[in-house]
Design a protein around this motif. Structure first.
Motif, mmCIF file in Angstrom:
data_model
loop_
_atom_site.group_PDB
_atom_site.id
_atom_site.type_symbol
_atom_site.label_atom_id
_atom_site.label_comp_id
_atom_site.label_asym_id
_atom_site.label_seq_id
_atom_site.Cartn_x
_atom_site.Cartn_y
_atom_site.Cartn_z
ATOM 1 N N HIS A 20 0.834 -1.206 0.000
ATOM 2 C CA HIS A 20 0.000 0.000 0.000
ATOM 3 C C HIS A 20 0.869 1.256 0.000
ATOM 4 C CE1 HIS A 20 -3.093 2.908 0.996
ATOM 5 N NE2 HIS A 20 -2.377 3.278 2.051
ATOM 6 N N VAL A 21 1.901 1.258 0.827
ATOM 7 C CA VAL A 21 2.784 2.423 0.906
ATOM 8 C C VAL A 21 3.466 2.671 -0.435
ATOM 9 C CG1 VAL A 21 4.868 3.345 2.010
ATOM 10 C CG2 VAL A 21 3.134 2.173 3.385
ATOM 11 N N ALA A 22 3.916 1.605 -1.086
ATOM 12 C CA ALA A 22 4.617 1.748 -2.363
ATOM 13 C C ALA A 22 3.734 2.406 -3.419
ATOM 14 C CB ALA A 22 5.088 0.382 -2.851
ATOM 15 N N LYS A 23 2.432 2.162 -3.379
ATOM 16 C CA LYS A 23 1.515 2.731 -4.368
ATOM 17 C C LYS A 23 1.396 4.246 -4.246
ATOM 18 C CE LYS A 23 -1.379 -1.405 -4.833
ATOM 19 N NZ LYS A 23 -2.720 -1.988 -4.556
ATOM 20 N N LEU A 24 1.753 4.787 -3.085
ATOM 21 C CA LEU A 24 1.619 6.225 -2.851
ATOM 22 C C LEU A 24 2.793 7.017 -3.420
ATOM 23 C CD1 LEU A 24 0.336 6.120 0.843
ATOM 24 C CD2 LEU A 24 -1.027 6.396 -1.235
ATOM 25 N N PHE A 25 3.874 6.314 -3.759
ATOM 26 C CA PHE A 25 5.081 6.976 -4.242
ATOM 27 C C PHE A 25 5.373 6.569 -5.684
ATOM 28 C CE2 PHE A 25 5.531 7.011 0.323
ATOM 29 C CZ PHE A 25 6.093 8.256 0.585
ATOM 30 N N PHE A 36 9.438 3.151 4.774
ATOM 31 C CA PHE A 36 8.624 2.487 5.786
ATOM 32 C C PHE A 36 7.684 3.518 6.412
ATOM 33 C CE2 PHE A 36 12.491 0.038 5.447
ATOM 34 C CZ PHE A 36 12.074 -1.288 5.532
ATOM 35 N N SER A 37 6.438 3.121 6.588
ATOM 36 C CA SER A 37 5.433 4.011 7.166
ATOM 37 C C SER A 37 4.886 3.398 8.451
ATOM 38 C CB SER A 37 4.286 4.227 6.160
ATOM 39 O OG SER A 37 3.217 4.932 6.742
ATOM 40 N N TYR A 38 4.724 4.242 9.466
ATOM 41 C CA TYR A 38 4.145 3.814 10.743
ATOM 42 C C TYR A 38 2.953 4.701 11.085
ATOM 43 C CZ TYR A 38 8.023 0.668 11.738
ATOM 44 O OH TYR A 38 8.926 -0.373 11.689
ATOM 45 N N ARG A 39 1.889 4.050 11.576
ATOM 46 C CA ARG A 39 0.654 4.742 11.960
ATOM 47 C C ARG A 39 0.065 5.530 10.786
ATOM 48 N NH1 ARG A 39 -0.880 4.849 17.223
ATOM 49 N NH2 ARG A 39 0.565 3.902 18.740
ATOM 50 N N ASN A 40 0.131 4.920 9.600
ATOM 51 C CA ASN A 40 -0.461 5.487 8.384
ATOM 52 C C ASN A 40 0.153 6.822 7.986
ATOM 53 O OD1 ASN A 40 -2.514 3.390 7.985
ATOM 54 N ND2 ASN A 40 -3.425 4.207 9.850
ATOM 55 N N ALA A 41 1.439 7.007 8.303
ATOM 56 C CA ALA A 41 2.105 8.267 7.993
ATOM 57 C C ALA A 41 2.062 8.595 6.504
ATOM 58 C CB ALA A 41 3.554 8.224 8.473
ATOM 59 N N ALA A 42 2.332 7.602 5.649
ATOM 60 C CA ALA A 42 2.355 7.858 4.205
ATOM 61 C C ALA A 42 0.983 8.276 3.697
ATOM 62 C CB ALA A 42 2.840 6.618 3.462
ATOM 63 N N THR A 43 -0.059 7.621 4.182
ATOM 64 C CA THR A 43 -1.422 7.958 3.760
ATOM 65 C C THR A 43 -1.811 9.346 4.234
ATOM 66 O OG1 THR A 43 -2.058 5.630 3.821
ATOM 67 C CG2 THR A 43 -3.837 7.245 3.891
ATOM 68 N N GLY A 225 2.254 8.526 19.732
ATOM 69 C CA GLY A 225 1.144 8.468 18.788
ATOM 70 C C GLY A 225 1.443 9.094 17.448
ATOM 71 N N CYS A 226 2.635 9.675 17.286
ATOM 72 C CA CYS A 226 2.938 10.424 16.066
ATOM 73 C C CYS A 226 3.195 9.497 14.884
ATOM 74 C CB CYS A 226 4.167 11.297 16.290
ATOM 75 S SG CYS A 226 4.588 12.342 14.866
ATOM 76 N N PRO A 227 2.468 9.651 13.783
ATOM 77 C CA PRO A 227 2.773 8.891 12.567
ATOM 78 C C PRO A 227 4.156 9.277 12.034
ATOM 79 C CG PRO A 227 0.565 9.843 12.479
ATOM 80 C CD PRO A 227 1.260 10.487 13.624
ATOM 81 N N VAL A 228 4.941 8.291 11.636
ATOM 82 C CA VAL A 228 6.305 8.553 11.171
ATOM 83 C C VAL A 228 6.566 7.820 9.863
ATOM 84 C CG1 VAL A 228 8.769 8.270 11.666
ATOM 85 C CG2 VAL A 228 7.219 8.983 13.487
ATOM 86 N N LEU A 229 7.150 8.538 8.916
ATOM 87 C CA LEU A 229 7.598 7.975 7.646
ATOM 88 C C LEU A 229 9.119 7.897 7.694
ATOM 89 C CD1 LEU A 229 6.618 7.136 4.751
ATOM 90 C CD2 LEU A 229 7.154 9.480 4.055
ATOM 91 N N ALA A 230 9.668 6.697 7.545
ATOM 92 C CA ALA A 230 11.112 6.491 7.574
ATOM 93 C C ALA A 230 11.607 6.239 6.154
ATOM 94 C CB ALA A 230 11.459 5.305 8.473
#
Length: 241
Positions: A20-25, A36-43, A225-230
């Motif tokens: 799912h994350v790959a489709k956003l980029f 890598f996305s955590y807590r829906n950061a990429a979305t 709770g912070c969404p993070v994109l690595a």
């Protein structure tokens, strides 16, 4: 250098669904970086902050460091950190958070009756983030002690809990920029550009900032709770210069 069986290293066990994350980029960025996305950061970033997302993807598309940059000692601000500064407009500001806490104790059965009121000055203070635009934050970690990630994630959490940001991004050294790759770069360069005595790979130990050490902390929930994109920098980001 990087042993994925180390109990303080992770490959992203609880990250968001990779497909799912790959489709956003753009495909080119998925090949160029580890994402890598955590807590829906990429979305959140893609859907909620289209301007910042577009600027981030443009910066990543343009991202091109050289072997010379990697071989050159860092000091207070090395060539890679200085280069990243050029990829973002002045709208992305280094930001420090400071906040006081106003406390009111109210009678449980008489809501209009305040029993006491006080202010805790400096309740939040000192947390810094390299780049903030609106409610999007970004930090770069190239080659610091891996405990620096704890500072970054603590800052993200403080900003997030205060409502100052909705998502954080960390750009760091990817897993594939390992000692095997770094050994191919030979010796470090002196400040005058001449070749030094030490091997480049020795500058980048297992306890420095690289993706496995960051994902371990994200899997452990140290971002609160912070969404993070690595985002991990790979050899595909490195040109021959």
């Amino acid at each position: 250098m990087q042993d994925l069986f180390d109990d303080q290293i992770s490959a992203g066990k609880v990250a968001d669904d990779a497909a799912h994350v790959a489709k956003l980029f753009p495909d080119a960025l998925n090949k160029k970086f580890e994402i890598f996305s955590y807590r829906n950061a990429a979305t959140i970033l893609n859907g909620g902050f289209p301007e910042q997302f577009a600027e981030l993807t443009t910066a990543l598309e343009n991202f091109d460091i050289t072997k010379t940059m990697i071989r050159t000692p860092g000091g207070s601000k090395g060539p890679i950190a200085s280069y990243v500064d050029t990829l973002f407009s002045d709208a992305w500001q280094e930001t420090r958070i400071s906040a006081d806490l106003n406390v009111r104790l109210i009678h449980a059965k008489q809501p209009s009756k305040t029993l006491s009121h006080y202010t805790r000055h400096g309740f939040l203070d000192g947390h810094r983030i390299d780049f903030v635009k609106g409610k999007v934050a970004l930090d770069l970690e190239w080659n610091s002690k891996d405990q620096t990630y704890d500072r970054d994630l603590s800052a993200f959490s403080a900003f997030y809990d205060a409502g100052a940001i909705d998502v954080g991004i960390i750009l760091t050294r990817g897993t594939s920029l390992d000692s095997q790759y770094l050994r191919t770069l030979g010796k470090v360069l002196n400040k005058d550009g001449t070749e030094g005595a030490d091997d480049v790979y020795k500058k980048f130990g297992a306890s420095t900032t690289w993706m496995g050490k960051l994902l371990y902390r994200l899997d452990a929930g140290r971002n609160g709770g912070c969404p993070v994109l690595a985002i991990g920098i790979t050899p595909n980001c490195v040109s021959s210069g």
